[in-house]
Motif scaffolding. Structure first.
Motif, PDB file in Angstrom:
ATOM      1  N   PRO A   8       0.608  -0.861  -0.001  1.00  0.00           N
ATOM      2  CA  PRO A   8       0.075  -0.018  -0.108  1.00  0.00           C
ATOM      3  C   PRO A   8       0.758   1.494   0.048  1.00  0.00           C
ATOM      4  O   PRO A   8       0.397   2.013  -0.851  1.00  0.00           O
ATOM      5  N   GLN A   9       2.237   1.020   0.611  1.00  0.00           N
ATOM      6  CA  GLN A   9       2.924   2.684   1.068  1.00  0.00           C
ATOM      7  C   GLN A   9       3.351   2.546  -0.202  1.00  0.00           C
ATOM      8  O   GLN A   9       3.646   4.190  -0.913  1.00  0.00           O
ATOM      9  N   GLU A  10       3.467   2.290  -1.791  1.00  0.00           N
ATOM     10  CA  GLU A  10       3.939   2.138  -2.628  1.00  0.00           C
ATOM     11  C   GLU A  10       2.787   3.348  -3.583  1.00  0.00           C
ATOM     12  O   GLU A  10       3.238   3.824  -4.718  1.00  0.00           O
ATOM     13  N   MET A  11       2.191   3.150  -3.601  1.00  0.00           N
ATOM     14  CA  MET A  11       0.363   3.576  -4.318  1.00  0.00           C
ATOM     15  C   MET A  11       0.419   5.043  -3.591  1.00  0.00           C
ATOM     16  O   MET A  11      -0.129   5.982  -4.109  1.00  0.00           O
ATOM     17  N   VAL A  12       0.365   5.698  -1.937  1.00  0.00           N
ATOM     18  CA  VAL A  12       0.543   6.631  -1.532  1.00  0.00           C
ATOM     19  C   VAL A  12       0.900   7.740  -2.028  1.00  0.00           C
ATOM     20  O   VAL A  12       0.617   8.598  -2.708  1.00  0.00           O
ATOM     21  N   PRO A  13       1.941   7.915  -2.275  1.00  0.00           N
ATOM     22  CA  PRO A  13       3.056   8.991  -3.372  1.00  0.00           C
ATOM     23  C   PRO A  13       2.778   9.212  -4.096  1.00  0.00           C
ATOM     24  O   PRO A  13       2.212  10.601  -4.903  1.00  0.00           O
ATOM     25  N   PHE A  14       2.016   8.766  -5.235  1.00  0.00           N
ATOM     26  CA  PHE A  14       1.608   8.970  -6.705  1.00  0.00           C
ATOM     27  C   PHE A  14       0.068   9.555  -6.231  1.00  0.00           C
ATOM     28  O   PHE A  14       0.110  10.371  -7.334  1.00  0.00           O
ATOM     29  N   LEU A  15      -1.284   9.342  -5.592  1.00  0.00           N
ATOM     30  CA  LEU A  15      -1.866   9.197  -5.423  1.00  0.00           C
ATOM     31  C   LEU A  15      -1.481  10.502  -4.741  1.00  0.00           C
ATOM     32  O   LEU A  15      -2.644  11.451  -5.237  1.00  0.00           O
ATOM     33  N   ALA A  51      -0.746   1.050   5.081  1.00  0.00           N
ATOM     34  CA  ALA A  51       0.564   0.926   4.928  1.00  0.00           C
ATOM     35  C   ALA A  51       0.949   1.079   6.724  1.00  0.00           C
ATOM     36  O   ALA A  51       1.812   0.994   6.651  1.00  0.00           O
ATOM     37  N   THR A  52       0.530   2.245   7.295  1.00  0.00           N
ATOM     38  CA  THR A  52       1.079   2.894   9.033  1.00  0.00           C
ATOM     39  C   THR A  52       0.247   1.932   9.608  1.00  0.00           C
ATOM     40  O   THR A  52       0.795   1.124  10.421  1.00  0.00           O
ATOM     41  N   LEU A  53      -0.944   0.773   9.214  1.00  0.00           N
ATOM     42  CA  LEU A  53      -1.193  -0.055   9.938  1.00  0.00           C
ATOM     43  C   LEU A  53      -0.123  -1.344   9.910  1.00  0.00           C
ATOM     44  O   LEU A  53       0.199  -1.973  11.233  1.00  0.00           O
ATOM     45  N   GLN A  54       0.775  -1.598   8.614  1.00  0.00           N
ATOM     46  CA  GLN A  54       1.285  -2.306   8.669  1.00  0.00           C
ATOM     47  C   GLN A  54       2.578  -2.367   9.286  1.00  0.00           C
ATOM     48  O   GLN A  54       3.561  -3.197   9.332  1.00  0.00           O
TER      49      GLN A  54
END
Length: 220
Positions: free
Chosen positions: A24-31, A84-87
């Motif tokens: 999930p953290q890979e998607m955050v910067p793009f979004l 991502a934060t939960l992971q």
């Protein structure tokens, strides 16, 4: 990207193809980027070489997909960020499930609050309680009732992945039994009944992690 050195003008087109499997953290910067790359904003690009060149150009087209609302990218950025934060907090890493949705994101956000030691209001307005003794049914029917349910483990599920948050407690204050007549008949005939209880609207059901029950008559 195209740069006209003579005029000092430039333009660029950005594209992104999400991988089929991604944390999930890979998607955050793009979004986050496309949620803020809106007409009226500008983009600055710095080119390092023998000299440093800074280029600025207005954004003239929204970066979000045509089928999305203007605010949707920001919503999904938050949704992926919650997971991502939960992971990171639990050390349990797995790719984002293909059916991950906004309800899952709310579950992840709730789990984060619980792990931070917070009490979380639950959306339930009605709960069901199994009863197999008349004494228990009489106690439930005695008017306003407050009780705590203890769980050995509170688990959140994302696709095929489960995260155990540890033991927890749910607190509920009941103001009305919704099916007492039917429950009494079921108890007489079957020896077991399911009682539907309405939660007091002035005191939402709460959930928190731990094993310690609150002091009687204390809700914070």
């Amino acid at each position: 990207m195209r740069y006209d050195r003579r005029r000092g003008a430039w333009s660029q087109t950005l594209s992104f193809a999400p991988p089929e499997v991604a944390l999930p953290q890979e998607m955050v910067p793009f979004l986050r980027f496309i949620s803020r790359a809106l007409p009226g904003q500008s983009m600055e690009l710095t080119v390092h070489g023998p000299t440093v060149t800074q280029l600025t150009a207005p954004i003239n087209r929204a970066a979000v997909p045509d089928s999305w609302d203007s605010h949707e990218a920001g919503i999904w950025a938050d949704a992926f960020d919650h997971l991502a934060t939960l992971q990171r907090m639990t050390g349990h890493f797995f790719p984002t499930p293909p059916d991950y949705n906004l309800k899952d994101a709310r579950d992840a956000q709730t789990a984060i609050s619980l792990l931070r030691g917070e009490k979380v209001d639950m959306p339930n307005t009605v709960v069901s309680l199994g009863v197999d003794r008349r004494e228990a049914l009489d106690q439930v029917s005695g008017g306003r009732l407050a009780f705590a349910a203890k769980y050995q483990a509170m688990v959140v599920t994302f696709g095929q992945h489960q995260i155990d948050l540890g033991p927890g407690i749910e607190l509920m204050t009941i103001d009305k039994v919704l099916n007492m007549r039917e429950a009494r008949r079921a108890l007489e005939s079957d020896g077991h009944a399911t009682v539907r209880l309405r939660i007091d609207r002035t005191q939402p059901a709460q959930r928190y992690l731990g094993t310690d029950l609150p002091h009687p008559d204390t809700r914070t």
